[in-house]
Design a protein around this motif. Structure first.
Motif, PDB file in Angstrom:
ATOM      1  N   GLU A   1      27.839  44.532  79.324  1.00 40.66           N
ATOM      2  CA  GLU A   1      28.428  45.791  79.463  1.00 40.66           C
ATOM      3  C   GLU A   1      29.216  46.383  78.340  1.00 40.66           C
ATOM      4  O   GLU A   1      29.922  45.539  77.791  1.00 40.66           O
ATOM      5  N   PHE A   2      29.025  47.386  77.977  1.00 41.97           N
ATOM      6  CA  PHE A   2      29.654  47.987  76.922  1.00 41.97           C
ATOM      7  C   PHE A   2      29.831  49.417  77.083  1.00 41.97           C
ATOM      8  O   PHE A   2      29.068  50.268  77.640  1.00 41.97           O
ATOM      9  N   GLU A   3      30.603  50.202  76.416  1.00 37.47           N
ATOM     10  CA  GLU A   3      31.083  51.716  76.252  1.00 37.47           C
ATOM     11  C   GLU A   3      30.520  52.225  74.945  1.00 37.47           C
ATOM     12  O   GLU A   3      30.916  51.672  73.970  1.00 37.47           O
ATOM     13  N   LEU A   4      29.645  53.123  74.676  1.00 39.56           N
ATOM     14  CA  LEU A   4      28.922  53.649  73.518  1.00 39.56           C
ATOM     15  C   LEU A   4      29.948  54.670  73.173  1.00 39.56           C
ATOM     16  O   LEU A   4      30.085  55.977  73.968  1.00 39.56           O
ATOM     17  N   LYS A   5      30.467  54.918  71.876  1.00 39.80           N
ATOM     18  CA  LYS A   5      31.381  55.861  71.892  1.00 39.80           C
ATOM     19  C   LYS A   5      30.853  56.425  70.395  1.00 39.80           C
ATOM     20  O   LYS A   5      30.510  55.875  69.382  1.00 39.80           O
ATOM     21  N   SER A   6      30.994  57.924  70.345  1.00 44.34           N
ATOM     22  CA  SER A   6      30.597  58.470  69.229  1.00 44.34           C
ATOM     23  C   SER A   6      31.357  60.129  68.673  1.00 44.34           C
ATOM     24  O   SER A   6      32.009  60.334  69.715  1.00 44.34           O
TER      25      SER A   6
ATOM     26  N   SER B   1      21.340  50.957  63.280  1.00 41.75           N
ATOM     27  CA  SER B   1      21.936  49.880  63.851  1.00 41.75           C
ATOM     28  C   SER B   1      22.420  50.046  65.516  1.00 41.75           C
ATOM     29  O   SER B   1      22.415  49.157  66.212  1.00 41.75           O
ATOM     30  N   ILE B   2      22.802  51.225  65.718  1.00 38.42           N
ATOM     31  CA  ILE B   2      23.433  51.515  66.769  1.00 38.42           C
ATOM     32  C   ILE B   2      22.283  51.224  67.807  1.00 38.42           C
ATOM     33  O   ILE B   2      22.569  50.905  69.181  1.00 38.42           O
TER      34      ILE B   2
ATOM     35  N   ASN C   1      34.186  46.431  76.634  1.00 39.61           N
ATOM     36  CA  ASN C   1      33.485  46.219  75.193  1.00 39.61           C
ATOM     37  C   ASN C   1      33.120  47.577  74.473  1.00 39.61           C
ATOM     38  O   ASN C   1      32.820  48.420  75.487  1.00 39.61           O
ATOM     39  N   GLN C   2      33.280  47.843  73.277  1.00 43.29           N
ATOM     40  CA  GLN C   2      32.891  49.115  72.972  1.00 43.29           C
ATOM     41  C   GLN C   2      32.217  48.986  71.603  1.00 43.29           C
ATOM     42  O   GLN C   2      32.109  47.908  70.821  1.00 43.29           O
ATOM     43  N   LEU C   3      31.255  49.910  71.371  1.00 48.39           N
ATOM     44  CA  LEU C   3      30.406  50.090  70.397  1.00 48.39           C
ATOM     45  C   LEU C   3      30.416  51.500  69.883  1.00 48.39           C
ATOM     46  O   LEU C   3      30.228  52.571  70.657  1.00 48.39           O
ATOM     47  N   HIS C   4      31.017  51.661  68.850  1.00 49.56           N
ATOM     48  CA  HIS C   4      31.225  52.895  67.936  1.00 49.56           C
ATOM     49  C   HIS C   4      30.222  53.268  66.965  1.00 49.56           C
ATOM     50  O   HIS C   4      29.968  52.647  66.274  1.00 49.56           O
ATOM     51  N   PHE C   5      30.078  54.710  66.985  1.00 47.14           N
ATOM     52  CA  PHE C   5      28.990  55.114  66.229  1.00 47.14           C
ATOM     53  C   PHE C   5      29.649  55.945  65.127  1.00 47.14           C
ATOM     54  O   PHE C   5      30.137  57.230  65.719  1.00 47.14           O
ATOM     55  N   GLY C   6      29.978  55.816  64.029  1.00 42.68           N
ATOM     56  CA  GLY C   6      30.609  56.699  63.204  1.00 42.68           C
ATOM     57  C   GLY C   6      31.228  55.804  62.038  1.00 42.68           C
ATOM     58  O   GLY C   6      31.105  54.521  62.054  1.00 42.68           O
ATOM     59  N   ASP C   7      32.058  56.769  61.093  1.00 48.56           N
ATOM     60  CA  ASP C   7      32.722  55.998  59.685  1.00 48.56           C
ATOM     61  C   ASP C   7      33.660  55.088  60.330  1.00 48.56           C
ATOM     62  O   ASP C   7      34.543  55.290  61.163  1.00 48.56           O
ATOM     63  N   ASN C   8      33.487  54.028  59.868  1.00 50.68           N
ATOM     64  CA  ASN C   8      34.834  52.991  60.570  1.00 50.68           C
ATOM     65  C   ASN C   8      36.292  53.027  60.050  1.00 50.68           C
ATOM     66  O   ASN C   8      37.186  52.658  61.025  1.00 50.68           O
TER      67      ASN C   8
END
Length: 284
Positions: free
Chosen positions: A279-284, A265-266, A9-16
């Protein structure tokens, strides 16, 4: 798991938009988005000019007819033109990312739903329109100068109208509004929802509340995810907000990708998923 799906699973921080463009084509089964509108931020209007070729970036869209519809609709509302200029390239990416059985749920309010419906018919193809869902609720202040606005609209479009996935048997059922008119067996089982969903908003004092202002209730997302995906499928929400899509997807055994550019939000999503043991991976 399909080879083009992420392993975690992924959580991205940034412009979509930039993040969406890096994701593999036809890798997503379900997209749910609840994009911001009238947020108070100043938006800069831009114009887009596209020259279509056989190798162009809009393969599968409706070409010249879409441009004509777009110009006609946007001539009526400058504010919506700003919104659509922001949303349009992200919807193009959504179309690219959906696999052939996939579905898009676009959550809007009454101020923009009618414009978006016309434009999506032209952009995706009218034959790809599946439903207009009305989410009705009864909470908050009520105007005495007009009929109080107590609903949102969810527009549902499929990638391929001949192959899309929909499983009504897995959807949570709801009580009959007139139980005396049906058998006790039906009352006990409940009825399948229609395209009008009566569901309360997230209670300000309830345990589901995260504190994020635009949080949507888990019951709405459960219904969406149950109907239009299967366990193991990939669900995408690129206006993730409070993370309800990811939380519900995890509960139902789906993988998810969440994207948001708001640090608040993040933070809310990370705490919510960690508290739930997801479980998830935080990406920025």
């Amino acid at each position: 798991m399909p080879s083009n799906q992420p392993k975690t699973n992924q959580l991205h921080f940034g412009d979509n938009l930039g993040i969406l463009r890096k994701l593999p084509s036809e890798s997503v089964q379900l997209i749910y988005i609840d994009p911001p509108f009238n947020t108070g931020r100043t938006q800069t209007r831009g114009t887009t000019t596209t020259t279509r070729t056989d190798a162009g970036n809009r393969v599968g869209f409706k070409g010249k007819r879409y441009d004509v519809v777009r110009e006609t609709v946007l001539s009526y509302d400058d504010e919506f033109e700003d919104f659509w200029s922001f949303l349009e390239p992200r919807l193009e990416e959504a179309w690219r990312l959906l696999n052939e059985t996939g579905t898009l749920y676009l959550h809007l309010d009454y101020r923009e739903a009618h414009y978006a419906k016309v434009l999506l018919d032209a952009l995706f193809g009218r034959e790809c329109f599946l439903n207009e869902i009305i989410w009705a609720y009864d909470y908050g202040g009520k105007s005495k100068n007009k009929w109080p606005s107590k609903h949102d609209t969810i527009l549902v479009y499929v990638k391929n109208p001949a192959k899309y996935f929909f499983n009504s048997s897995e959807v949570d059922r709801e009580p009959y509004m007139a139980p005396g008119l049906v058998t006790p067996e039906k009352v006990e089982k409940g009825k399948l929802p229609t395209d009008v969903w009566w569901h309360t908003i997230v209670s300000p004092t309830g345990k589901e509340k995260t504190g994020y202002p635009t949080q949507k209730p888990k019951g709405i997302l459960r219904r969406v995810i149950q109907a239009s995906s299967e366990p193991g499928d990939l669900v995408l929400d690129f206006f993730a907000g409070s993370g309800t899509t990811g939380a519900v997807a995890a509960e139902l055994g789906r993988k998810f990708i969440l994207i948001d550019q708001n640090p608040e939000s993040i933070g809310v999503i990370s705490k919510r998923l960690n508290d739930a043991g997801v479980e998830f991976e935080l990406k920025s």
